[in-house]
Scaffold this motif. Structure first.
Motif, PDB file in Angstrom:
ATOM      1  N   UNK A 103       0.828  -1.205   0.000  1.00 29.56           N
ATOM      2  CA  UNK A 103       0.000   0.000   0.000  1.00 29.56           C
ATOM      3  C   UNK A 103       0.866   1.261   0.000  1.00 29.56           C
ATOM      4  N   UNK A 104       1.969   1.220   0.718  1.00 23.43           N
ATOM      5  CA  UNK A 104       2.891   2.359   0.712  1.00 23.43           C
ATOM      6  C   UNK A 104       3.536   2.519  -0.663  1.00 23.43           C
ATOM      7  N   UNK A 105       3.849   1.375  -1.291  1.00 24.46           N
ATOM      8  CA  UNK A 105       4.409   1.411  -2.643  1.00 24.46           C
ATOM      9  C   UNK A 105       3.403   2.017  -3.618  1.00 24.46           C
ATOM     10  N   UNK A 106       2.139   1.597  -3.481  1.00 24.17           N
ATOM     11  CA  UNK A 106       1.065   2.107  -4.346  1.00 24.17           C
ATOM     12  C   UNK A 106       0.883   3.610  -4.154  1.00 24.17           C
ATOM     13  N   UNK A 107       0.871   4.053  -2.901  1.00 22.99           N
ATOM     14  CA  UNK A 107       0.721   5.486  -2.617  1.00 22.99           C
ATOM     15  C   UNK A 107       1.832   6.289  -3.301  1.00 22.99           C
ATOM     16  N   UNK A 108       3.063   5.789  -3.223  1.00 25.38           N
ATOM     17  CA  UNK A 108       4.186   6.474  -3.863  1.00 25.38           C
ATOM     18  C   UNK A 108       4.054   6.419  -5.387  1.00 25.38           C
ATOM     19  N   UNK A 109       3.583   5.304  -5.881  1.00 27.01           N
ATOM     20  CA  UNK A 109       3.403   5.125  -7.329  1.00 27.01           C
ATOM     21  C   UNK A 109       2.401   6.152  -7.874  1.00 27.01           C
ATOM     22  N   UNK A 110       1.287   6.288  -7.185  1.00 26.44           N
ATOM     23  CA  UNK A 110       0.258   7.233  -7.641  1.00 26.44           C
ATOM     24  C   UNK A 110       0.733   8.682  -7.572  1.00 26.44           C
TER      25      UNK A 110
ATOM     26  N   UNK B  76       3.837   9.361  -8.212  1.00 23.34           N
ATOM     27  CA  UNK B  76       5.023   9.335  -9.067  1.00 23.34           C
ATOM     28  C   UNK B  76       6.287   9.677  -8.259  1.00 23.34           C
ATOM     29  N   UNK B  77       6.304   9.143  -7.045  1.00 24.20           N
ATOM     30  CA  UNK B  77       7.456   9.311  -6.153  1.00 24.20           C
ATOM     31  C   UNK B  77       8.329   8.072  -6.309  1.00 24.20           C
ATOM     32  N   UNK B  78       9.163   8.074  -7.362  1.00 24.42           N
ATOM     33  CA  UNK B  78       9.914   6.876  -7.735  1.00 24.42           C
ATOM     34  C   UNK B  78      11.009   6.545  -6.724  1.00 24.42           C
ATOM     35  N   UNK B  79      11.524   7.542  -6.060  1.00 25.68           N
ATOM     36  CA  UNK B  79      12.578   7.311  -5.074  1.00 25.68           C
ATOM     37  C   UNK B  79      12.032   6.471  -3.905  1.00 25.68           C
ATOM     38  N   UNK B  80      10.834   6.821  -3.440  1.00 32.39           N
ATOM     39  CA  UNK B  80      10.215   6.042  -2.359  1.00 32.39           C
ATOM     40  C   UNK B  80       9.842   4.654  -2.849  1.00 32.39           C
ATOM     41  N   UNK B  81       9.355   4.556  -4.058  1.00 31.27           N
ATOM     42  CA  UNK B  81       9.022   3.239  -4.618  1.00 31.27           C
ATOM     43  C   UNK B  81      10.228   2.304  -4.557  1.00 31.27           C
ATOM     44  N   UNK B  82      11.395   2.841  -4.878  1.00 33.56           N
ATOM     45  CA  UNK B  82      12.609   2.010  -4.945  1.00 33.56           C
ATOM     46  C   UNK B  82      12.961   1.406  -3.596  1.00 33.56           C
ATOM     47  N   UNK B  83      12.610   2.094  -2.518  1.00 36.19           N
ATOM     48  CA  UNK B  83      12.984   1.589  -1.191  1.00 36.19           C
ATOM     49  C   UNK B  83      12.288   0.271  -0.855  1.00 36.19           C
ATOM     50  N   UNK B  84      11.185  -0.039  -1.557  1.00 40.18           N
ATOM     51  CA  UNK B  84      10.431  -1.261  -1.257  1.00 40.18           C
ATOM     52  C   UNK B  84      10.881  -2.446  -2.106  1.00 40.18           C
ATOM     53  N   UNK B  85      11.874  -2.218  -2.975  1.00 36.29           N
ATOM     54  CA  UNK B  85      12.341  -3.316  -3.813  1.00 36.29           C
ATOM     55  C   UNK B  85      13.175  -4.317  -3.011  1.00 36.29           C
ATOM     56  N   UNK B  86      13.106  -5.553  -3.428  1.00 40.11           N
ATOM     57  CA  UNK B  86      13.870  -6.613  -2.764  1.00 40.11           C
ATOM     58  C   UNK B  86      15.355  -6.460  -3.068  1.00 40.11           C
ATOM     59  N   UNK B  87      16.212  -7.032  -2.234  1.00 37.08           N
ATOM     60  CA  UNK B  87      17.654  -6.937  -2.486  1.00 37.08           C
ATOM     61  C   UNK B  87      18.044  -7.432  -3.872  1.00 37.08           C
ATOM     62  N   UNK B  88      17.404  -8.519  -4.331  1.00 34.37           N
ATOM     63  CA  UNK B  88      17.749  -9.051  -5.656  1.00 34.37           C
ATOM     64  C   UNK B  88      17.311  -8.091  -6.761  1.00 34.37           C
ATOM     65  N   UNK B  89      16.173  -7.434  -6.557  1.00 40.31           N
ATOM     66  CA  UNK B  89      15.702  -6.458  -7.559  1.00 40.31           C
ATOM     67  C   UNK B  89      16.636  -5.262  -7.606  1.00 40.31           C
TER      68      UNK B  89
ATOM     69  N   UNK C 290      -0.539  11.876 -16.499  1.00 34.84           N
ATOM     70  CA  UNK C 290      -0.938  12.933 -15.560  1.00 34.84           C
ATOM     71  C   UNK C 290      -1.727  12.408 -14.376  1.00 34.84           C
ATOM     72  N   UNK C 291      -2.166  11.161 -14.451  1.00 31.78           N
ATOM     73  CA  UNK C 291      -2.871  10.592 -13.310  1.00 31.78           C
ATOM     74  C   UNK C 291      -2.714   9.079 -13.335  1.00 31.78           C
ATOM     75  N   UNK C 292      -2.394   8.534 -12.168  1.00 33.22           N
ATOM     76  CA  UNK C 292      -2.247   7.085 -12.036  1.00 33.22           C
ATOM     77  C   UNK C 292      -3.159   6.596 -10.913  1.00 33.22           C
ATOM     78  N   UNK C 293      -3.881   5.540 -11.187  1.00 33.17           N
ATOM     79  CA  UNK C 293      -4.725   4.918 -10.163  1.00 33.17           C
ATOM     80  C   UNK C 293      -4.380   3.435 -10.101  1.00 33.17           C
ATOM     81  N   UNK C 294      -3.977   2.974  -8.916  1.00 37.06           N
ATOM     82  CA  UNK C 294      -3.602   1.575  -8.716  1.00 37.06           C
ATOM     83  C   UNK C 294      -4.557   0.968  -7.698  1.00 37.06           C
ATOM     84  N   UNK C 295      -5.212  -0.103  -8.080  1.00 35.68           N
ATOM     85  CA  UNK C 295      -6.215  -0.730  -7.207  1.00 35.68           C
ATOM     86  C   UNK C 295      -5.795  -2.159  -6.870  1.00 35.68           C
TER      87      UNK C 295
END
Length: 675
Positions: A32-39, A41-54, A77-82
């Motif tokens: 959910x935190x990843x989704x919030x960042x995705x919507x 477009x906060x890519x830096x925060x998204x990256x923090x949730x990636x696995x070590x192998x990723x 201009x708008x992203x919605x992730x459900x």
């Protein structure tokens, strides 16, 4: 009691252990935190949730760059992730826990939708982030492989054009010349070349130096410096001779009449970031231009083109693999006006160094043939790119070229008198043949007016009846008439002319008013209103519309500008006064022009009879103010098969002859266009 409390505490602890800690046993919170960042477009925060192998497969820098380049390129201009969170989370054979989700994103080519699944692994070594996302390129789009690219091709729709009644362009899709420099071709004497370019373009050489020193500039690149009109042949020819200069023909909006129709057409400019934020859902993109003023803004929805775009996947060789989404371009719709460019130009050209406004209309149909505000500005300057200095000069110009005068209201002076006459005749308070026995150049009702007098320019030996009062433009006569009518009657009847109401017209106009609140407080105010002074303010278009009643048996014809939407001859206000009253006033207004003593005699033409009324409106703080100025009016129509009604108003005509300064110019228009 102590045992009872101990039992309750153990019970609560059991609940917390069973339910409150479940979030740590599944990836819901992390996703959910990843989704919030995705919507966001906060890519830096998204990256923090990636696995070590990723994270080993893609660096933070490349991860951010990949999302930024793709999303910016397709103008997301708008992203919605459900997410579709399961009731219970289970691990697969690889030890991962999955969460299905749906994505909808709005792009320049339309909405992109896809379903995918996120896979999380439990990272027991990181208590702050116990669940991490096994990310791969397919989370951007499921059909995307590692070496694939997402591309976009745009096709541009054409903005609708604005044309006059004869098909001539008022706003046209054409071209301008983009002036640029290729650094490596400046030659050995680069500094001298840049100085020459700056001098021709009338810009500071530092502007050129700054553009060429940008970090992205390469020696063989075309670096745009300025834009010039295709008509600017002398400067374009001089620039073409300078080493390093390159000219590029660039599509652009062009306004052929320039200043002559600027306040009518308005102009377009590139959409701003704030506008794009508000309008992106309506199909606008960062490459669009948008109407900023005038008809370009009023008819933006109709004129607007919708650009086409195709978003697709290619392999590393550039071969198209799949179209993700595609939108076909749509051209805007043209606007066909009732304006006659020849009349528009002729009227504007008369003002030269003067300020004012002019309106021309067909009094039988209501078709508006010209709307002039002078001085104007060149709307092409906004398209070419206006410097800050040029913008400031327009804003600070005492002649106010940005002020739309045909949209505003002004004191009408004596041009209002026919309205007072019509009200007096309709209410039975005015006998057109009676002599009001006026003498001298000033008059007051009684001593209660103190030092205040109504004045007139000249006395005359003829009886002070309606005909002579209009011919000689007698202020005292119409002041007395207004007092005879009375405040209530006067206000009520002016409302029937539409005064006090906004005129229904495509171009928003300020409403004409008898006073700010459409009331009259005392007899002095009523007397002054009778001859168009006091607090009376009239909009030029509305005043012209009212004058149509004198050639339409007391019916006011609705003005219209859009040929496709207007209804020729549509009655705006019906039976404002009778046909007999209409005939009486029209005949008297004819004498204003044909009688050698008439204030409009300067427009007399034996073969083209006109009816009209002059007006000299005094703009001053008090009756004793000698520092004020005057605005001059003349409104006229031909009486033999009326087809042209012209109003011209000039500001600051004091010491120029007042309304007599205007009369010859109106005559000239009839000579040219009413043969």
């Amino acid at each position: 009691m102590r045992k009872k409390y101990l039992f309750i505490g153990l019970f609560i602890f059991a609940i917390l252990f069973t339910f409150g800690c479940t979030s740590g046993n599944n990836p819901k919170d992390s996703f959910q935190k990843y989704v919030d960042a995705w919507e966001k477009q906060d890519y830096k925060t998204m990256y923090t949730f990636l696995s070590p192998s990723s994270k080993k497969s893609i660096s933070e820098k490349d991860f951010i760059a990949k999302y930024t380049n793709i999303y910016n390129g397709i103008e997301v201009n708008k992203i919605s992730v459900a997410p579709d969170y399961p009731k219970s989370f289970k691990k697969d054979s690889d030890g991962n826990t999955s969460i299905p989700f749906k994505v909808t994103m709005s792009t320049v080519a339309g909405n992109i939708k896809f379903n995918d699944t996120a896979y999380f692994s439990n990272n027991t070594k990181d208590s702050s982030n116990p669940w991490s996302l096994n990310w791969n390129i397919k989370m951007i789009y499921p059909d995307l492989n590692t070496d694939d690219k997402i591309r976009i091709d745009k096709t541009f729709g054409k903005r609708g054009e604005i044309k006059d009644a004869n098909g001539s362009y008022l706003a046209q899709n054409s071209y301008i010349e983009s002036v640029g420099i290729v650094p490596e071709k400046l030659g050995a004497d680069a500094e001298n070349s840049k100085k020459q370019i700056a001098d021709i373009l009338k810009i500071d050489k530092g502007v050129i130096d700054k553009a060429l020193s940008a970090s992205y500039v390469l020696p063989d690149m075309f670096i745009q410096i300025d834009n010039l009109s295709m008509d600017d042949t002398d400067r374009l020819s001089s620039l073409a001779k300078i080493p390093g200069v390159m000219l590029k023909k660039t599509p652009a909006r062009v306004y052929p009449l320039k200043e002559k129709a600027a306040l009518l057409t308005g102009y377009v400019q590139p959409i701003s970031a704030d506008e794009l934020k508000k309008l992106s859902s309506q199909g606008y993109s960062k490459d669009d231009s948008i109407g900023k003023s005038g008809l370009e803004k009023i008819y933006e929805k109709q004129l607007k083109a919708t650009d086409g775009a195709e978003i697709y996947i290619t392999d590393k060789e550039g071969k198209k693999l799949k179209t993700i989404v595609k939108k076909t371009e749509q051209n805007g719709k043209d606007i066909n006006l009732t304006i006659d460019s020849n009349i528009q130009s002729a009227l504007y050209d008369q003002y030269k160094v003067d300020s004012g406004t002019a309106v021309a209309m067909n009094p039988k149909t209501g078709a508006v043939l010209a709307l002039v505000s002078a001085p104007g500005y060149d709307p092409n300057d906004f398209v070419l790119g206006m410097s800050k200095d040029k913008w400031n000069s327009l804003q600070n110009d005492p002649n106010k070229p940005l002020l739309n005068r045909f949209q505003a209201t002004f004191a009408p002076g004596s041009s209002f008198k026919p309205i007072t006459a019509a009200i007096g005749l309709k209410t039975g308070k005015l006998d057109p043949n009676a002599d009001k026995n006026i003498s001298g150049l000033k008059w007051q009702k009684d001593s209660s007016w103190g030092n205040y007098y109504v004045t007139r320019d000249a006395a005359y030996n003829s009886p002070a009846n309606l005909l002579n009062a209009l011919v000689y433009s007698d202020n005292i006569y119409f002041a007395k008439t207004a007092l005879d009518i009375g405040k209530d009657n006067f206000i009520n009847e002016t409302k029937k002319f539409g005064i006090g109401k906004t005129l229904p017209f495509e171009y928003g106009l300020d409403a004409s008013k008898i006073s700010p609140d459409n009331s009259i407080k005392d007899d002095i105010g009523l007397a002054d209103s009778g001859y168009g002074q006091g607090q009376v303010l009239m909009n030029p278009v509305q005043l012209v519309s009212i004058y149509t009643s004198f050639v339409n048996n007391g019916n006011i014809i609705a003005p219209y500008l859009n040929a496709a939407k207007g209804t020729p001859g549509k009655i705006l206000e019906s039976n404002v006064f009778s046909q007999d009253i209409s005939n009486t006033i029209l005949n008297d207004l004819t004498q204003v022009v044909s009688n050698p003593a008439g204030t409009g005699y300067g427009a007399y033409m034996p073969n083209l009879p006109l009816a009209g009324k002059t007006g000299t409106a005094e703009i001053k703080k008090s009756q004793t103010d000698t520092t004020g100025t005057e605005n001059g009016w003349f409104i006229a129509t031909n009486t033999n098969n009326p087809k042209l009604l012209v109003l011209e108003m000039y500001e600051n005509v004091k010491n120029k002859g007042g309304s007599h300064y205007v009369v010859p110019n109106v005559k000239s228009i009839f000579e040219q266009f009413c043969k």
